[in-house]
Design a protein around this motif. Structure first.
Motif, PDB file in Angstrom:
ATOM      1  N   GLY A  14      40.575 -33.018 -26.371  1.00  0.00           N
ATOM      2  CA  GLY A  14      39.732 -34.148 -26.005  1.00  0.00           C
ATOM      3  C   GLY A  14      40.472 -35.178 -25.176  1.00  0.00           C
ATOM      4  N   ALA A  15      41.732 -35.446 -25.532  1.00  0.00           N
ATOM      5  CA  ALA A  15      42.534 -36.401 -24.770  1.00  0.00           C
ATOM      6  C   ALA A  15      42.785 -35.890 -23.358  1.00  0.00           C
ATOM      7  CB  ALA A  15      43.860 -36.657 -25.491  1.00  0.00           C
ATOM      8  N   ASP A  16      43.069 -34.594 -23.217  1.00  0.00           N
ATOM      9  CA  ASP A  16      43.250 -34.019 -21.888  1.00  0.00           C
ATOM     10  C   ASP A  16      41.976 -34.179 -21.056  1.00  0.00           C
ATOM     11  OD1 ASP A  16      45.771 -33.201 -22.723  1.00  0.00           O
ATOM     12  OD2 ASP A  16      45.150 -31.132 -23.119  1.00  0.00           O
ATOM     13  N   ALA A  17      40.818 -33.926 -21.673  1.00  0.00           N
ATOM     14  CA  ALA A  17      39.546 -34.040 -20.951  1.00  0.00           C
ATOM     15  C   ALA A  17      39.308 -35.471 -20.477  1.00  0.00           C
ATOM     16  CB  ALA A  17      38.405 -33.569 -21.851  1.00  0.00           C
ATOM     17  N   ILE A  18      39.654 -36.446 -21.296  1.00  0.00           N
ATOM     18  CA  ILE A  18      39.510 -37.851 -20.895  1.00  0.00           C
ATOM     19  C   ILE A  18      40.309 -38.132 -19.630  1.00  0.00           C
ATOM     20  CG2 ILE A  18      40.160 -40.216 -21.545  1.00  0.00           C
ATOM     21  CD1 ILE A  18      39.313 -39.558 -24.388  1.00  0.00           C
ATOM     22  N   ARG A  19      41.515 -37.594 -19.546  1.00  0.00           N
ATOM     23  CA  ARG A  19      42.376 -37.846 -18.383  1.00  0.00           C
ATOM     24  C   ARG A  19      41.736 -37.351 -17.085  1.00  0.00           C
ATOM     25  NH1 ARG A  19      47.449 -38.528 -18.116  1.00  0.00           N
ATOM     26  NH2 ARG A  19      46.744 -39.560 -16.203  1.00  0.00           N
ATOM     27  N   TYR A  20      40.899 -36.319 -17.175  1.00  0.00           N
ATOM     28  CA  TYR A  20      40.225 -35.801 -15.991  1.00  0.00           C
ATOM     29  C   TYR A  20      38.903 -36.521 -15.721  1.00  0.00           C
ATOM     30  CZ  TYR A  20      43.605 -32.013 -15.681  1.00  0.00           C
ATOM     31  OH  TYR A  20      44.772 -31.283 -15.536  1.00  0.00           O
ATOM     32  N   GLY A  21      38.627 -37.565 -16.496  1.00  0.00           N
ATOM     33  CA  GLY A  21      37.444 -38.376 -16.254  1.00  0.00           C
ATOM     34  C   GLY A  21      36.164 -37.808 -16.804  1.00  0.00           C
ATOM     35  N   GLY A  22      36.265 -36.831 -17.700  1.00  0.00           N
ATOM     36  CA  GLY A  22      35.061 -36.179 -18.185  1.00  0.00           C
ATOM     37  C   GLY A  22      34.628 -36.561 -19.579  1.00  0.00           C
ATOM     38  N   GLY A  23      35.294 -37.540 -20.216  1.00  0.00           N
ATOM     39  CA  GLY A  23      34.997 -37.828 -21.604  1.00  0.00           C
ATOM     40  C   GLY A  23      35.644 -36.791 -22.497  1.00  0.00           C
ATOM     41  N   SER A  24      35.438 -36.948 -23.819  1.00  0.00           N
ATOM     42  CA  SER A  24      36.114 -36.052 -24.754  1.00  0.00           C
ATOM     43  C   SER A  24      35.168 -35.122 -25.501  1.00  0.00           C
ATOM     44  CB  SER A  24      36.897 -36.883 -25.789  1.00  0.00           C
ATOM     45  OG  SER A  24      36.011 -37.695 -26.544  1.00  0.00           O
ATOM     46  N   GLY A  25      33.886 -35.133 -25.158  1.00  0.00           N
ATOM     47  CA  GLY A  25      32.916 -34.315 -25.871  1.00  0.00           C
ATOM     48  C   GLY A  25      32.950 -32.847 -25.472  1.00  0.00           C
ATOM     49  N   LEU A  26      32.251 -32.033 -26.255  1.00  0.00           N
ATOM     50  CA  LEU A  26      32.237 -30.591 -26.014  1.00  0.00           C
ATOM     51  C   LEU A  26      31.665 -30.270 -24.635  1.00  0.00           C
ATOM     52  CD1 LEU A  26      32.696 -27.727 -27.013  1.00  0.00           C
ATOM     53  CD2 LEU A  26      30.450 -27.823 -28.132  1.00  0.00           C
ATOM     54  N   GLY A  27      30.604 -30.981 -24.245  1.00  0.00           N
ATOM     55  CA  GLY A  27      30.009 -30.737 -22.932  1.00  0.00           C
ATOM     56  C   GLY A  27      30.990 -31.003 -21.802  1.00  0.00           C
ATOM     57  N   ALA A  28      31.743 -32.085 -21.922  1.00  0.00           N
ATOM     58  CA  ALA A  28      32.729 -32.419 -20.893  1.00  0.00           C
ATOM     59  C   ALA A  28      33.817 -31.359 -20.815  1.00  0.00           C
ATOM     60  CB  ALA A  28      33.339 -33.783 -21.191  1.00  0.00           C
ATOM     61  N   VAL A  29      34.264 -30.875 -21.979  1.00  0.00           N
ATOM     62  CA  VAL A  29      35.301 -29.839 -22.000  1.00  0.00           C
ATOM     63  C   VAL A  29      34.795 -28.550 -21.352  1.00  0.00           C
ATOM     64  CG1 VAL A  29      36.651 -28.336 -23.528  1.00  0.00           C
ATOM     65  CG2 VAL A  29      36.524 -30.792 -23.987  1.00  0.00           C
ATOM     66  N   LEU A  30      33.568 -28.151 -21.674  1.00  0.00           N
ATOM     67  CA  LEU A  30      33.012 -26.928 -21.088  1.00  0.00           C
ATOM     68  C   LEU A  30      32.864 -27.063 -19.574  1.00  0.00           C
ATOM     69  CD1 LEU A  30      30.306 -26.020 -23.754  1.00  0.00           C
ATOM     70  CD2 LEU A  30      32.537 -24.931 -23.395  1.00  0.00           C
ATOM     71  N   LYS A  31      32.466 -28.244 -19.115  1.00  0.00           N
ATOM     72  CA  LYS A  31      32.325 -28.469 -17.673  1.00  0.00           C
ATOM     73  C   LYS A  31      33.677 -28.359 -16.975  1.00  0.00           C
ATOM     74  CE  LYS A  31      30.502 -31.793 -14.313  1.00  0.00           C
ATOM     75  NZ  LYS A  31      29.824 -33.124 -14.150  1.00  0.00           N
ATOM     76  N   LEU A  32      34.701 -28.920 -17.590  1.00  0.00           N
ATOM     77  CA  LEU A  32      36.037 -28.838 -17.011  1.00  0.00           C
ATOM     78  C   LEU A  32      36.566 -27.404 -17.023  1.00  0.00           C
ATOM     79  CD1 LEU A  32      37.572 -32.080 -18.548  1.00  0.00           C
ATOM     80  CD2 LEU A  32      37.322 -31.606 -16.100  1.00  0.00           C
ATOM     81  N   LEU A  33      36.299 -26.676 -18.088  1.00  0.00           N
ATOM     82  CA  LEU A  33      36.731 -25.282 -18.144  1.00  0.00           C
ATOM     83  C   LEU A  33      36.083 -24.455 -17.041  1.00  0.00           C
ATOM     84  CD1 LEU A  33      36.724 -24.551 -21.985  1.00  0.00           C
ATOM     85  CD2 LEU A  33      38.713 -24.596 -20.469  1.00  0.00           C
TER      86      LEU A  33
END
Length: 214
Positions: A14-33
């Motif tokens: 979640g912290a990694d996802a925040i750094r990419y500007g996507g928030g820390s939620g599951l949806g943001a992580v899936l979008k980044l993946l």
């Protein structure tokens, strides 16, 4: 420097996802993946380290699968970030091409690494034998394109300018530049795009760092 072992799998992801500007939620992580090759490398690194801590019946097959996935994500991003590397929450890699990190390097929280960065070991040949030193980046460190850090520590919230070659320890909140790298200024404001909440700051506990919603 934050101890990476203090944080759980979803906290670091979640912290990694925040750094990419996507928030820390599951949806943001899936979008980044789906769309960010640099984030995929950090995700598979976190997954390998999480699998390493599983009970014996599950550890071997899941770790093997995660290591295979990590090899693929590194290859697709043209970088070398070994899964064994100790990395604090909130790692952000920009562009990524040519990034090389020694497996024994230590990277703090909210660190930013650009393309071409090398974090490598330093070997001293002494009469008593070879002594090896590994690089260590403190929290909030920003390392510019093609910079090299060899076997020394870089203090919290430092900035390492592009193409610098750092062979001596760097104190906290210092701008270092050149070859060999030398202090050129003091950091007034740390360069941490989209910082993730990190334990150690006022009012933030390890349990509160970028929790992943269920």
């Amino acid at each position: 420097m934050q101890d990476a072992s203090r944080y759980g799998y979803w906290q670091t992801v979640g912290a990694d996802a925040i750094r990419y500007g996507g928030g820390s939620g599951l949806g943001a992580v899936l979008k980044l993946l789906a769309g960010n090759r640099m984030f995929r490398v950090t995700f598979t690194l976190r997954s390998c380290q999480a699998a390493r801590g599983l009970p014996a019946p599950l550890r071997a097959p899941l770790l093997a699968a995660c290591r295979l996935a990590h090899r693929w994500t590194q290859h697709s991003a043209a970088m070398d970030l070994p899964w064994e590397t100790e990395v604090g929450p909130g790692l952000r890699i920009l562009h990524g091409w040519g990034l090389v990190v020694n497996a024994n390097a230590r990277i703090g929280a909210n660190v930013t690494l650009f393309h071409g960065v090398t974090l490598g070991q330093k070997d001293d040949l002494l009469p008593s034998g070879r002594v090896t030193h590994y690089p260590e980046l403190g929290d909030g460190v920003w390392v510019g394109p093609h910079a090299v850090v060899i076997g020394v520590s870089v203090g919290d919230e430092c900035i390492v300018a592009a193409s610098s070659v750092v062979t001596k320890p760097v104190p906290r909140r210092t701008v270092v530049a050149g070859n060999p790298g030398k202090p050129v200024a003091e950091v007034a404001v740390p360069d941490i795009p989209n910082p993730a909440p990190v334990a150690g700051r006022p009012g933030v506990s390890a349990a509160a760092v970028a929790p992943m919603p269920g």
